[in-house]
Design an enzyme around this catalytic site. Structure first.
Site, mmCIF file in Angstrom:
data_model
loop_
_atom_site.group_PDB
_atom_site.id
_atom_site.type_symbol
_atom_site.label_atom_id
_atom_site.label_comp_id
_atom_site.label_asym_id
_atom_site.label_seq_id
_atom_site.Cartn_x
_atom_site.Cartn_y
_atom_site.Cartn_z
ATOM 1 N N ASP A 68 0.814 -1.212 0.000
ATOM 2 C CA ASP A 68 0.000 0.000 0.000
ATOM 3 C C ASP A 68 0.850 1.266 0.000
ATOM 4 O OD1 ASP A 68 -2.392 -1.289 -0.141
ATOM 5 O OD2 ASP A 68 -3.032 -0.853 1.910
ATOM 6 N N GLY A 69 2.018 1.225 0.653
ATOM 7 C CA GLY A 69 2.886 2.402 0.685
ATOM 8 C C GLY A 69 3.359 2.798 -0.702
ATOM 9 N N THR A 183 -8.627 4.368 7.877
ATOM 10 C CA THR A 183 -8.119 3.087 8.385
ATOM 11 C C THR A 183 -6.609 3.120 8.599
ATOM 12 O OG1 THR A 183 -8.001 2.283 6.096
ATOM 13 C CG2 THR A 183 -9.973 1.722 7.359
ATOM 14 N N SER A 188 -5.703 4.506 14.438
ATOM 15 C CA SER A 188 -4.856 4.237 15.601
ATOM 16 C C SER A 188 -5.018 5.305 16.679
ATOM 17 C CB SER A 188 -3.383 4.167 15.173
ATOM 18 O OG SER A 188 -3.171 3.142 14.227
ATOM 19 N N GLN A 242 4.742 9.995 4.256
ATOM 20 C CA GLN A 242 5.840 9.802 3.309
ATOM 21 C C GLN A 242 6.541 11.088 2.903
ATOM 22 O OE1 GLN A 242 3.796 7.718 0.130
ATOM 23 N NE2 GLN A 242 4.198 5.726 1.038
#
Length: 291
Positions: A68-69, A183, A188, A242
């Protein structure tokens, strides 16, 4: 669709072998494959290398080999051209990648036969205003995060939505997330899960020092402004975890819905809640393993 841009995460195990197999299959089936020059040289395939701009302009589809990154990074790069993206998952369970390794070639056949649809996702734009002038502009798919450094003391942020004062937060930071990002970090930090087809924005404080500071859901056309009042140390703006930009006291971060949208190729109807459940169960199992 017969011109593919191949994006490869070179840090993944056995990626060179998998990439080689995919390239051979595509070329045998009459397709042209393009890659960034540096990646092509690293794989011993310099003949496929083209400059980044040419890759984005000529590719009809970006085929991402990674997790996914890697897909997030690619989606940001091609958002301005509208090039659709599809991911082959070489990482852990992914929310964005579409194809698992065992299904690679049947899935590519569906792609060539036109058996797919395009799913669009809302993106975010963040601008940093310093002394009245814009000094940075960033694009993200998941989230814009304003946060203090590891050794910094508590920071203070003043937040406005559509120029209306919301609150002043003493916290480790603030997350402004898209539905796709619900998500990720926001989850978190205690934010809600939002299905990705919605258009809205989430605001989630990070470790606020007050019990009444809670996550908020706001309209997609809202403009969020966060003023950095003070903080004891480094404060950063990061997009999708990122790309970062260092903030100063009195900087303003303005976040709104981006004009461009991420475009993902889907080969089948996706069961969002099945993927979510597997991810949450995986996190629970990992936690048990550390007991």
């Amino acid at each position: 669709m017969n011109v593919f841009g191949l994006v490869v995460n070179l840090n993944k195990k056995e990626v060179d072998e998998v990439a080689g197999q995919i390239i051979r299959w595509l070329e045998i089936n009459g397709c042209r494959v393009l890659m960034e020059e540096e990646t092509a040289r690293s794989l011993g395939l310099a003949r496929l290398g083209v400059p980044q701009r040419q890759l984005v302009e000529q590719a009809q589809c970006m085929l991402v080999l990674g997790g996914d990154g890697t897909l997030l990074r690619t989606a940001r790069r091609v958002a301005f051209s509208g090039t659709p993206v599809i991911g082959i998952n070489l990482g852990h369970l992914g929310f964005l990648t579409e194809i698992d390794i065992p299904d690679t070639f049947p899935s590519l056949r569906k792609l060539l036969d036109g058996q797919y649809y395009i799913e669009e996702r809302m993106m975010l734009e963040a601008r940093v205003i310093r002394q009245g002038a814009a000094v940075e502009k960033l694009l993200g798919l998941n989230d814009a995060v304003i946060t203090k450094g590891a050794f910094a003391r508590i920071s203070y942020f003043e937040m406005y939505v559509n120029d209306e004062y919301v609150n002043t937060y003493s916290a480790d930071g603030i997350i402004i997330a898209s539905p796709t990002g619900s998500t990720a970090y926001s989850l978190s930090a205690g934010g809600p899960v939002v299905t990705p087809e919605l258009d809205l924005m989430l605001i989630t404080p990070i470790c606020p020092h007050t019990l009444w500071a809670r996550p908020m859901v706001i309209a997609p056309d809202s403009v969020v402004r966060v003023d950095v009042l003070k903080g004891g140390g480094e404060i950063m703006l990061t997009m999708d975890g990122q790309h970062g930009f260092s903030l100063r006291r009195n900087d303003q971060v303005v976040v709104r819905r981006a004009e461009k949208r991420a475009r993902f190729i889907r080969l089948k109807s996706r069961d969002f809640f099945t993927v979510l459940r597997k991810k949450l169960e995986g996190n629970r199992d990992n936690a048990k393993g550390t007991e």
